[in-house]
Each structure stands twice: as C-alpha cells, then as structure tokens.
Scaffold this motif. Structure first.
Motif, short mmCIF file in Angstrom:
data_model
loop_
_atom_site.label_atom_id
_atom_site.label_comp_id
_atom_site.label_asym_id
_atom_site.label_seq_id
_atom_site.Cartn_x
_atom_site.Cartn_y
_atom_site.Cartn_z
N ALA A 40 0.84 -1.18 0.00
CA ALA A 40 0.00 0.00 0.00
C ALA A 40 0.89 1.24 0.00
O ALA A 40 2.05 1.19 0.40
CB ALA A 40 -0.91 0.00 1.22
N LYS A 43 3.66 2.20 2.70
CA LYS A 43 3.83 1.05 3.59
C LYS A 43 4.77 0.03 2.98
O LYS A 43 5.02 0.03 1.78
CB LYS A 43 2.49 0.40 3.89
N SER A 62 -6.04 -10.43 8.05
CA SER A 62 -6.92 -9.38 7.52
C SER A 62 -7.70 -9.81 6.28
O SER A 62 -8.66 -9.14 5.90
CB SER A 62 -6.12 -8.11 7.22
N SER A 86 -12.39 -3.95 0.70
CA SER A 86 -12.52 -2.71 1.46
C SER A 86 -11.40 -1.75 1.05
O SER A 86 -10.41 -2.19 0.45
CB SER A 86 -12.43 -3.00 2.95
N GLU A 88 -9.11 -0.63 2.67
CA GLU A 88 -7.83 -1.06 3.25
C GLU A 88 -7.10 -2.09 2.38
O GLU A 88 -5.92 -2.37 2.61
CB GLU A 88 -8.06 -1.65 4.64
N ASP A 89 -7.78 -2.64 1.41
CA ASP A 89 -7.16 -3.59 0.48
C ASP A 89 -6.48 -2.89 -0.69
O ASP A 89 -5.83 -3.55 -1.52
CB ASP A 89 -8.20 -4.57 -0.06
N THR A 90 -6.62 -1.59 -0.78
CA THR A 90 -5.98 -0.83 -1.86
C THR A 90 -4.47 -0.97 -1.77
O THR A 90 -3.87 -0.67 -0.74
CB THR A 90 -6.39 0.65 -1.79
#
Length: 114
Positions: A40, A43, A62, A86, A88-90
């Motif tokens: 990501a 990160k 996750s 979601s 957050e999976d980007t």
C-alpha cells in the motif's frame, strides 16, 4: 527468461470482487510454494497469502474469509480471488516465491473506492 506477470487489478467499489492472476515462468513456479504480496502507499510490502505445491494454504488475518488463493501447476499460474473488498485492500499486488525469490514483476494495482 525468469518472469512474473500479474494482472486482473482495477478500480472496484467497497464490497466488490476482483480476481488476480499471476503467470510465472516455469523455472519460478514449478516445485515452489508461491505467495501473493501487496504494498500500500507509504507502507512496506506485506504477505497476503501463500500456497504450496501440494495446496497447503495460509492467509494473513486481515484477508481470511474474503480472499481465496489457488494455483494451476499445469499452467504455471496462480490466482487470488478477492471478495468483500474494502479500502484497506488498496495496494499494488505482487506474486513471487516465498523463498529464493525471483525478480519482482510490475504488480497489478487494486483500488477500492466509492
């Protein structure tokens, strides 16, 4: 030629699905456990799921219950079915061996956004 080619990413709304594919040259794929990774923005690259030659599977917490990893040894291809996505999976998703990693491919961008 040693090569990893990921595909199948795109823009999807939250709750949607995508199926990623990873085509590897035979020298990378045959006889090795393989994995999907993602990175990501801002990160470090993280491990998402792994699959052994015999089909033993691991998922990071996750994605458990939402993602399904599979492989077709005859086609030197690995897949990642991603459901209930979601934001957050980007990330950019990559495939590679778990150990003795090959040069990384370009990855495939997955963007989850409304």
């Amino acid at each position: 030629q040693v090569q990893l080619v990921e595909s199948g990413g795109g823009l999807v709304q939250p709750g949607g699905s995508l199926r990623l594919s990873c085509v590897a040259s035979g020298s990378i794929f045959s006889g090795y456990s393989m994995a999907w990774y993602r990175q990501a923005p801002g990160k470090q690259r993280e491990l998402v799921a792994t699959i052994s030659t015999g089909g033993n599977i691991y998922y990071t917490d996750s994605v458990k219950g939402r993602f399904t990893i599979s492989r077709d040894n005859a086609k030197n291809t690995m897949y990642l079915q991603m459901n209930s996505l979601s934001p957050e999976d980007t990330a950019v998703y990559y495939c590679n061996r778990i150990i003795f990693q090959a040069p990384w491919g370009q990855g495939t961008q997955v963007t989850v956004s409304s």
